[in-house]
Scaffold this motif. Structure first.
Motif, PDB file in Angstrom:
ATOM      1  N   LEU A 144     -46.787  -2.407 -31.537  1.00 32.74           N
ATOM      2  CA  LEU A 144     -47.047  -3.812 -31.849  1.00 32.74           C
ATOM      3  C   LEU A 144     -48.513  -4.023 -32.227  1.00 32.74           C
ATOM      4  N   ARG A 179     -46.289  -0.863 -26.899  1.00 28.90           N
ATOM      5  CA  ARG A 179     -47.436  -1.755 -27.000  1.00 28.90           C
ATOM      6  C   ARG A 179     -48.311  -1.349 -28.176  1.00 28.90           C
ATOM      7  N   GLN A 180     -48.471  -0.031 -28.346  1.00 33.44           N
ATOM      8  CA  GLN A 180     -49.313   0.454 -29.449  1.00 33.44           C
ATOM      9  C   GLN A 180     -48.649   0.240 -30.799  1.00 33.44           C
ATOM     10  N   ARG A 191     -40.910  -2.687 -24.986  1.00 32.82           N
ATOM     11  CA  ARG A 191     -41.493  -3.658 -24.062  1.00 32.82           C
ATOM     12  C   ARG A 191     -42.213  -3.028 -22.880  1.00 32.82           C
ATOM     13  N   LYS A 192     -41.787  -1.847 -22.493  1.00 30.33           N
ATOM     14  CA  LYS A 192     -42.245  -1.332 -21.203  1.00 30.33           C
ATOM     15  C   LYS A 192     -43.053  -0.041 -21.281  1.00 30.33           C
ATOM     16  N   THR A 193     -43.315   0.459 -22.469  1.00 29.17           N
ATOM     17  CA  THR A 193     -44.123   1.675 -22.536  1.00 29.17           C
ATOM     18  C   THR A 193     -45.360   1.429 -23.388  1.00 29.17           C
ATOM     19  N   SER A 194     -46.361   2.270 -23.167  1.00 26.79           N
ATOM     20  CA  SER A 194     -47.585   2.077 -23.958  1.00 26.79           C
ATOM     21  C   SER A 194     -47.325   2.401 -25.422  1.00 26.79           C
ATOM     22  N   LEU A 200     -50.826 -10.019 -29.700  1.00 27.63           N
ATOM     23  CA  LEU A 200     -50.695  -9.618 -28.297  1.00 27.63           C
ATOM     24  C   LEU A 200     -51.435 -10.632 -27.420  1.00 27.63           C
ATOM     25  N   GLY A 215     -43.923   5.417 -14.897  1.00 26.14           N
ATOM     26  CA  GLY A 215     -44.637   5.621 -16.151  1.00 26.14           C
ATOM     27  C   GLY A 215     -44.452   4.477 -17.131  1.00 26.14           C
ATOM     28  N   LEU A 216     -43.791   3.410 -16.665  1.00 27.82           N
ATOM     29  CA  LEU A 216     -43.629   2.244 -17.530  1.00 27.82           C
ATOM     30  C   LEU A 216     -44.817   1.306 -17.352  1.00 27.82           C
ATOM     31  N   LEU A 217     -44.968   0.386 -18.296  1.00 35.44           N
ATOM     32  CA  LEU A 217     -46.105  -0.541 -18.236  1.00 35.44           C
ATOM     33  C   LEU A 217     -45.989  -1.451 -17.023  1.00 35.44           C
ATOM     34  N   GLU A 239     -53.430   0.683 -20.155  1.00 32.24           N
ATOM     35  CA  GLU A 239     -52.561  -0.154 -19.348  1.00 32.24           C
ATOM     36  C   GLU A 239     -52.309   0.467 -17.974  1.00 32.24           C
ATOM     37  N   LEU A 274     -55.344  -2.678 -23.736  1.00 30.88           N
ATOM     38  CA  LEU A 274     -54.659  -1.853 -24.730  1.00 30.88           C
ATOM     39  C   LEU A 274     -55.121  -0.400 -24.634  1.00 30.88           C
ATOM     40  N   LYS A 329     -49.805   1.525 -15.048  1.00 34.02           N
ATOM     41  CA  LYS A 329     -48.443   2.036 -15.149  1.00 34.02           C
ATOM     42  C   LYS A 329     -47.745   1.953 -13.801  1.00 34.02           C
TER      43      LYS A 329
END
Lengths: 499, 330
Positions: free
Chosen positions: B207, B204-205, B198-201, A95, A112-114, A106, A103, A108
């Protein structure tokens, strides 16, 4: 610096009835770098594990900024602004820097998306404030170790950490990277961050730390300002009663013989070894010094057949060798004890015995099987000879201390009875007691007729054992010094830095 | 593969930092290879009608199930795990769906039962892996046999026909205008998968778990929960693939999806997801899956028999992965 950030009082801890901490007091001021020292088993790591909630103390209290706290797990530690900086285990190499720092926390978007953009911006601000030059979008796996650590520190600070615990933070850093880290630590100090600095390296401690606490046998021996405590006193407190003379050069008589046992002529290999020639005589200890990247370790690797030789010749007992792999090297009478014993030297999950007999399995054969009786005999003999502290030869090596692991690596190769031993950083990461023992073992081996190449970045160690020292720079031998000609460590340091 | 190479990089010698993620054409090997395969077949099979829209739509139909399972498998492999049971799950799910429809639960009931079958098996896989701590390779290898056996046993190897034409349209042979419905389903799964990764936690978690599990735990990622979820994911996707098989063939059959697990894993790895975990891409996976489908299709048109197809397909996969490797051992 008048405010006490952390104070641990009367901390006691016992495992299976054995006391490892005996009512230890330990405190850290705000903005202080406090060195925590002690040999293996002194209780340093137990004390820190209590602070980070891995263990629970049997007795005693912990206060943060004067308030009593209970720390039962990592989460509690974090909530109390305590953060342990691990050397390599707490970041994810695949990452990016920003993704690592935030991590599980994050930013949002409204959906609710990153929100990666915001994370990157926040990271950029954070790094700017810390004056660290790292690209937030870089993969952590692409960073050098030094920057890796700073990323970890930035991550800790982004979680409002006020107390950082650093365990041997410079052990895998180059001199340059260490300097950068120290500048960084000074910046943190000015921001009022407190740092508990665990290390075996005294020069660094005297350079960076304000106070020093030394533990031995689970007791706090001394807490003192760094500038008020001389080096000898520190060593005395760490090793205990017997003041150690191990690092002093001892006059040795050794039967040179006029024919070199190993001769290397104009060796070149890869980009790090360009033109290296030297001779090693029977019973001699030859030190190889040089900065990180000077070709120190690479010389050994190419002689031993790990890296291919591009040009040049290697002679053993006057005979020209063509060593293409480690097997050739071993049958030519060489042994290489590599730098990173955990990765390259030992099968950690195997027992002491299994590790020791690994290189000589073919010699222990009885018909198609391994002669177990002989293997046991040999292993016990080596354990005794090298004073390895283990319950028995069936113990798993991962359970032993660093010093004892290193001795097993040594034993492993002694079992094969080589003529030439190449030791790459033989005492890295071991405590001072084990260090002196390993130095003694090196001397004994040379006295018994073995020829030894010692590669080391620790000059006192080189000076303690070497009969001669060659200094490398840019893959070339730039200087050769007889031990007797060297008056002080500074002289060798000059030779190394001189180019 | 990717993550391993990154870890192996000599940290001391690596530049302290470079400006941004560096471009490396090898990261895009699957796209290059896919274009290469397309161009080759377009030219050599032009007269045979490789480029006709009917044939292209056929490729989409044939690859839909693999693509959908591969999207979910991308998550599993990104955590550093593997799921070998997906092929068997499609078979059992096709049968449970068909039986439910036969028993009068209707279209909706059939779909729920099929998905439920997949989710249940995924859940069992996940629990065995996270709670009992058995390696995923072994758990799913065992499950692969158990589930295929259950599928055979449930109807005594007899196929179960599906007479509900609405079901067969929406989950099989139907077209929306010129677009096969199977392509629509593929697109839906790919889009959801891509956003999730790609777009949610959660992505990410996922990966992070595969990149370095202990570091992820230290950072507060509940890695066991992540793993449980990704196995439920492959179970669900395989259940849905089973529904699609049933719709396309208008029957449930215990033979469906035999060997699919290997095609699915190959598609994921070809796409650029690291077998060691930590690096994953849903878009790459879908391209990888389409590439395998295109190769299959082209080889059939070329008139190669099944044995030859298997050999050529195997060679292309090894070649593509070999070229995509970052370091070559001396």
């Amino acid at each position: 610096m008048e405010q006490t950030m952390l104070s641990m009082k009367n901390i006691s801890k016992a495992f299976n009835g054995i006391e490892v901490l005996k009512s230890v007091d330990f405190s850290v001021e705000k903005g202080e770098v406090h060195a925590l020292m002690g040999g293996n088993g002194a209780g340093k790591s137990t004390l820190m594990k209590i602070l980070t909630g891995v263990y629970t103390a049997d007795g005693g209290d912990v206060f943060i900024e004067g308030k009593p706290v209970t720390i039962n797990d990592m989460k509690d530690a974090r909530a109390n602004k305590i953060s342990m900086i691990f050397q390599e285990f707490s970041l994810i190499p695949t990452l990016t820097v920003a993704e690592n720092i935030f991590l599980t926390r994050e930013a949002k978007t409204s959906l609710g998306l990153l929100n990666d953009k915001e994370c990157v911006e926040k990271t950029r601000d954070l790094l700017k404030e810390l004056e660290v030059d790292i690209n937030p979008n870089e993969l952590v796996g692409n960073l050098g170790v030094g920057y890796w650590q700073m990323t970890e520190i930035a991550k800790a600070l982004s979680q409002e950490a006020k107390i950082l615990i650093m365990d041997e933070p410079t052990s895998s850093l180059t001199k340059n990277e260490t300097e950068i880290l120290f500048k960084f630590i000074n910046k943190l100090k000015r921001k009022g961050i407190s740092i508990i600095y665990i290390s075996h390296r005294m020069d660094e401690i005297f350079e960076i730390c304000d106070r020093i606490t030394i533990l031995r046998d689970g007791k706090n021996m001394v807490t003192e300002n760094c500038k008020d405590i001389p080096l000898e006193t520190v060593i005395q407190h760490i090793v205990g009663a017997e003041m150690d003379k191990a690092f002093e050069w001892q006059e040795r008589s050794y039967p040179h013989g006029s024919n070199p046992i190993l001769e290397v002529k104009n060796l070149a290999s890869g980009s790090r070894v360009n033109d290296i020639s030297f001779k090693l005589y029977p019973g001699e200890i030859l030190g190889i010094a040089g900065l990180m990247g000077s070709g120190r370790s690479e010389v050994a690797r190419s002689i031993f057949g790990i890296d291919p030789i591009d040009s040049g010749e290697v002679f053993i007992k006057g005979e020209k060798q063509s060593i293409k792999n480690p097997t050739d090297a071993i049958s030519a009478g060489l042994a290489l004890i590599p730098e990173d014993r955990r990765v390259q030297g030992l099968v950690l999950a195997h027992s002491v015995k299994e590790n020791m007999i690994l290189p000589i399995l073919s010699k222990l054969k009885k018909g198609p099987f391994v002669d177990d009786r002989k293997a046991i005999e040999l292993s016990n003999e080596l354990v005794k000879k090298l004073n390895i502290k283990t319950d028995n030869i069936y113990k798993t090596t991962s359970l032993l201390s660093g010093g004892n692991q290193q001795k097993i690596v040594l034993a492993k190769w002694l079992a094969n009875d080589p003529d030439v031993l190449i030791l790459d950083e033989p005492t890295i990461g071991v405590d001072i007691g084990a260090k002196t023992e390993i130095i003694d073992i090196i001397r004994e081996l040379a006295d018994s007729g073995k020829s030894i190449l010692v590669i080391s970045s620790e000059l006192p160690e080189l000076l303690a054992v070497s009969d001669r020292v060659i200094v490398l720079h840019d893959g070339r031998v730039v200087k050769e010094l007889n031990r007797k000609e060297i008056q002080a460590e500074e002289e060798l340091q000059h030779a190394i830095q001189g180019y | 593969m990717l993550s391993k190479d990154i870890k192996m990089k000599d940290p001391i010698n690596a530049a302290p930092y470079k400006s941004g993620k560096t471009f490396d054409w090898r990261d895009y090997i699957v796209y290059i290879a896919f274009v290469g395969v397309l161009v080759y077949f377009s030219i050599s099979l032009f007269d045979e009608g490789f480029l006709s829209s009917q044939n292209l739509m056929n490729i989409f139909r044939q690859t839909a199930m693999i693509s959908i399972m591969a999207v979910a498998m991308t998550f599993v492999i990104s955590t550093g795990e593997i799921d070998l049971s997906v092929g068997s799950i499609t078979a059992l799910a096709s049968l449970t769906t068909a039986l439910a429809i036969q028993a009068g639960f209707g279209l909706f009931g059939g779909v729920v039962v099929g998905l439920g079958t997949g989710i249940l098996i995924g859940l069992i896989n996940g629990l065995l892996i996270t709670k009992v701590a058995i390696p995923s390779f072994l758990v799913t290898l065992g499950m692969m046999g158990i589930v295929r056996g259950l599928a055979m046993w449930s109807t005594n190897t007899a196929p179960v026909p599906i007479l509900d034409q609405n079901f067969n349209f929406f989950f099989g042979s139907g077209d929306l205008g010129p677009i096969p419905i199977l392509l629509v389903w593929t697109f839906v799964f790919a889009l959801v998968g891509h956003i999730l990764l790609r777009k949610t936690s959660f992505g990410r978690q996922t990966l992070a778990t595969g990149g370095n599990e202990s570091a992820a735990k230290f950072s507060g990622v509940k890695t066991a929960k992540v793993k449980l979820m990704v196995f439920i994911g492959t179970g669900l996707a395989a259940g849905f693939a089973g529904i699609l098989y049933a719709g396309r063939m208008q029957a449930g059959r215990y033979t469906f999806g035999e060997g699919d697990e290997l095609s699915v894993i190959a598609a994921v790895i070809l796409g650029g997801t690291a077998l060691a975990g930590g690096v994953g891409t849903v878009v790459g996976t879908v391209i990888g899956s389409l590439m395998i489908g295109t190769i299959n299709n082209g080889l059939i048109i070329m008139g190669l028999d099944v044995s030859q197809q298997m050999i050529v397909r195997g060679l292309i996969i090894i070649l593509a992965v070999a070229i995509g490797r970052k370091t070559i051992k001396r």
